[in-house]
Design a protein around this motif. Structure first.
Motif, mmCIF file in Angstrom:
data_model
loop_
_atom_site.group_PDB
_atom_site.id
_atom_site.type_symbol
_atom_site.label_atom_id
_atom_site.label_comp_id
_atom_site.label_asym_id
_atom_site.label_seq_id
_atom_site.Cartn_x
_atom_site.Cartn_y
_atom_site.Cartn_z
ATOM 1 N N LEU A 182 -5.362 2.257 9.807
ATOM 2 C CA LEU A 182 -4.406 2.206 8.776
ATOM 3 C C LEU A 182 -4.514 0.858 8.135
ATOM 4 O O LEU A 182 -4.783 0.677 6.915
ATOM 5 C CB LEU A 182 -2.889 2.371 9.146
ATOM 6 C CG LEU A 182 -2.833 3.931 9.670
ATOM 7 C CD1 LEU A 182 -1.261 4.035 10.126
ATOM 8 C CD2 LEU A 182 -2.911 4.996 8.694
ATOM 9 N N LYS A 183 -4.676 -0.331 8.864
ATOM 10 C CA LYS A 183 -4.852 -1.608 8.326
ATOM 11 C C LYS A 183 -6.200 -1.511 7.538
ATOM 12 O O LYS A 183 -6.433 -1.952 6.452
ATOM 13 C CB LYS A 183 -5.018 -2.547 9.347
ATOM 14 C CG LYS A 183 -3.355 -2.934 9.857
ATOM 15 C CD LYS A 183 -3.558 -3.925 10.885
ATOM 16 C CE LYS A 183 -2.282 -4.238 11.495
ATOM 17 N NZ LYS A 183 -2.450 -5.360 12.730
ATOM 18 N N LYS B 151 -7.925 0.550 6.421
ATOM 19 C CA LYS B 151 -7.829 1.850 5.252
ATOM 20 C C LYS B 151 -7.217 0.985 3.908
ATOM 21 O O LYS B 151 -7.444 1.189 2.704
ATOM 22 C CB LYS B 151 -7.032 2.876 5.383
ATOM 23 C CG LYS B 151 -7.078 3.926 4.137
ATOM 24 C CD LYS B 151 -6.541 5.357 4.537
ATOM 25 C CE LYS B 151 -4.986 5.439 4.790
ATOM 26 N NZ LYS B 151 -4.391 6.732 4.908
ATOM 27 N N GLU B 152 -6.084 0.048 4.281
ATOM 28 C CA GLU B 152 -5.593 -0.616 3.191
ATOM 29 C C GLU B 152 -6.209 -1.981 2.883
ATOM 30 O O GLU B 152 -6.310 -2.250 1.373
ATOM 31 C CB GLU B 152 -4.139 -1.225 3.756
ATOM 32 C CG GLU B 152 -2.946 -0.248 3.897
ATOM 33 C CD GLU B 152 -2.644 0.190 2.590
ATOM 34 O OE1 GLU B 152 -2.537 -0.492 1.687
ATOM 35 O OE2 GLU B 152 -2.410 1.451 2.783
ATOM 36 N N ALA B 153 -7.379 -2.465 3.646
ATOM 37 C CA ALA B 153 -7.920 -3.733 3.259
ATOM 38 C C ALA B 153 -9.340 -3.499 2.429
ATOM 39 O O ALA B 153 -9.801 -4.436 1.983
ATOM 40 C CB ALA B 153 -7.959 -4.585 4.665
ATOM 41 N N HIS C 179 -11.930 -1.210 0.316
ATOM 42 C CA HIS C 179 -11.780 -0.322 -0.885
ATOM 43 C C HIS C 179 -13.063 0.725 -0.957
ATOM 44 O O HIS C 179 -14.018 0.264 -0.391
ATOM 45 C CB HIS C 179 -11.404 -1.357 -2.177
ATOM 46 C CG HIS C 179 -10.495 -2.048 -2.056
ATOM 47 N ND1 HIS C 179 -9.044 -1.760 -1.489
ATOM 48 C CD2 HIS C 179 -10.336 -3.425 -2.117
ATOM 49 C CE1 HIS C 179 -8.431 -2.740 -1.473
ATOM 50 N NE2 HIS C 179 -8.999 -4.014 -1.765
#
Length: 320
Positions: free
Chosen positions: A23-24, A26-28, A30
């Motif tokens: 999940l981290k 996926k956020e970091a 692009h």
């Protein structure tokens, strides 16, 4: 704590730490594949994610992250070595990732680490500690890296077969640790800023097939190149653009040698006739040295690409 992960093959679980890390990630990072954002797709079925399976516990684990050449940008979250502890294969090569490279220390199952052609800016000192099963480390063409030296903590990785650090802003001299790489086959440190004499243990790299230490202008490696005679499996050698001196050793043992570039050094002495008799030799570049004696003879059919200009040969044609 574990997270339930449904897949086509198993109804099983991955650890909370692994799920949290993805999940981290996926956020970091692009431009990830679209199904990373589909709530109906479980993590082990995300494009580029491969899960392994522990039958005894019915748990799954993240085994591979393979997202090569996907126009990714962003940064890699730093705690990968504390989260994906069973990771075997990590490939983010040929993207536009940036920032600080995370530490992969103590990922003892990691075998393949592909990070080439990105924009990372620094490497932590413990990045490669404890990677006892690492077989491939490819970081080439990370041209924005801060100056760094060859990682001495790689010397515990006796399984390494490929090290490619081409154009990564390596500086300084190489450490005397190469007797710790008994199966290394491909070693590329070209287009860096290396200096000094190669260490004695360099001659222990007897399995090498590819050796590249060349640079058009900046490498200042020195000393002799006698170590080449102890590498009978060589296929390609490029030492161009250094300050190597002394004579070219007898390479008659190197039966598979096809490409040899020793141009723009300070080599002296006579070129042994055995070099021209190698059955596989195709391309030879010896220009801009201080070689002497008779002009070496090469079979023009077998070795069509030969450059011997700007030396001190006594005649402009082969013969006594």
């Amino acid at each position: 704590m574990c997270v339930r992960v449904l897949s086509n093959n198993n109804d099983s679980e991955i650890s909370h730490k692994e799920a949290e890390y993805l999940l981290k990630f996926k956020e970091a990072v692009h431009n990830l594949p679209s199904n990373w954002f589909d709530n109906d797709t479980v993590m082990c079925d995300w494009v580029g994610v491969v899960c392994g399976y522990f039958p005894a516990t019915n748990f799954r684990y993240i085994e591979k992250i393979q997202l090569n050449s996907r126009h990714l940008n962003g940064t890699i979250p730093s705690d990968i070595n504390k989260s994906l502890v069973n990771l075997r294969y990590f490939d983010l090569g040929n993207n536009s990732l940036s920032g600080h490279l995370p530490s992969f220390s103590n990922l003892s199952y990691l075998q393949y680490l592909y990070l080439s052609y990105n924009n990372f800016i620094s490497i932590p000192h413990d990045c490669l500690c404890g990677l006892e099963n690492l077989e491939l480390f490819d970081l080439r063409y990370n041209t924005n890296l801060s100056s760094w030296t060859f990682p001495t903590n790689l010397n515990t990785n006796s399984r390494l077969t490929i090290i490619n650090l081409e154009n990564t802003n390596l500086i300084g001299s190489l450490p005397d640790i190469f007797d710790s790489f008994p199966v290394l086959q491909n070693f590329d440190l070209s287009e860096n800023n290396l200096t000094g004499v190669l260490p004695k243990s360099f001659s222990k790299l007897t399995r090498l097939t590819i050796l590249k230490l060349n640079h058009p202008k900046d490498n200042k490696l020195s000393g002799t190149i006698q170590f080449l005679s102890s590498m009978p499996q060589l296929f390609q050698v490029n030492l161009e653009g250094n300050s190597f001196e002394g004579s070219i050793p007898d390479l008659s043992n190197c039966k598979h040698l096809k490409y040899l570039s020793l141009a723009n050094n300070r080599l002296t002495g006579v070129v042994l006739p055995s070099l021209g008799l190698l059955n596989e030799i195709y391309q030879v570049s010896l220009e801009n040295n201080w070689l002497q004696g008779p002009l070496p003879l090469f079979n023009k059919v077998r070795t069509p690409e030969v450059n011997l200009t700007s030396n001190g040969f006594c005649l402009d044609h082969p013969g006594p």
